[in-house]
Enzyme design. Sequence first.
Site, mmCIF file in Angstrom:
data_model
loop_
_atom_site.group_PDB
_atom_site.id
_atom_site.type_symbol
_atom_site.label_atom_id
_atom_site.label_comp_id
_atom_site.label_asym_id
_atom_site.label_seq_id
_atom_site.Cartn_x
_atom_site.Cartn_y
_atom_site.Cartn_z
ATOM 1 C CE LYS A 114 6.015 2.647 84.662
ATOM 2 N NZ LYS A 114 5.852 2.135 83.300
ATOM 3 C CE LYS A 196 1.541 13.121 82.564
ATOM 4 N NZ LYS A 196 2.749 12.563 81.962
ATOM 5 C CE LYS A 199 -1.160 4.758 80.331
ATOM 6 N NZ LYS A 199 -0.851 4.822 78.920
#
Length: 332
Positions: A114, A196, A199
């Site tokens: 992140k 994966k 969103k």
Amino acid sequence: MDEKKVLLSGIQPSGDLTLGSYLGAIKNWAELADQFDCYYFMADMHTITVRQNPADLRRHTLEQLAQYIACGLDPEKNTLFIQSHVHQHAELGWVLQCYTMFGELSRMTQFKDKSAKNADNINGGLFAYPSLMAADILLYQPDFVPVGQDQKQHVELTRDVANRFNSIYGNVFKVPEPYIPKVGARVMSLASPTSKMSKSDTDPNGCVYLKDDNDTIMRKFRRAVTDCDAEVRFDRENKPGVSNLMEIYSACTGKSFEEIQKDFDGKGYGDFKTAVGEAVISAIGPIRDEAQRILKDKAYLEGVYHAGAEKAAYIANKTLRKVYKKIGFVQR
Ligand code: TRP
């Protein structure tokens, strides 16, 4: 009767729920309610470690709650709540930051990922996120924490922090286990099937959302990446796209890979993709419609999150009081 074991999990309302989180997690959670005392929450406090649009955050949080219920999480049988409604999370989160080491936090892969993605906003909350997550969990003394593979490291850290705290102050926290259910599909992106379904996928065609309309769902499946040998056969290594579609189809219809292979023997990918699209529409179409209905019933939804927060706060408060006493805070 024996007390039921306690289970807790959370999802960040940082975007729309995906087919991946439904087939991989939420669908199975609905079946756990008879066996466990289950807590599920919208981790809104975690989402602000990355900048959020306030109106979107509010909408996503309520939509997610409505979708949980529409997916079968009965609020009478499960405790459903919004993290920020239970102030004990923030309080224990602070305490546990003081028992989590800088080195441990620096090694978390989610922090590394992140901070690479948000290089202009590497804030203290992003760094300390795992301490808040440890608090989310330990407040409820759960036996199990159902999480995906990507969250296992956080549960491991939670265990380390709990053990560290317990070794200083005695048995305050139950040390929970990650719960990786045996069933549950691992759904990959339709656009790049080696990663994966997420969103935050950069390609909007890679991810199917629980709120997508039927045409959108079908369009995404018709565009799904496959390979060029035109054979419906499960082989994650060499045929990741087709294998992913088989996994999704199997999760929606209950058919085994062998059956699917037989059913589509000699047929092209076009037919198969249409069939997968249809299976997904019958699986999640009713959930989308039900979630929309629930979302319009503001009074009902409010009732659910009020009751959930009240029940959660009662348990959370017991743990927090114990912690405050142990560490030497003066009782009020
Ligand atoms: N970190 C989790 C995620 O990003 C969300 C989360 C927050 C969570 N607190 C939790 C999951 C406690 C399980 C238990 O998906």
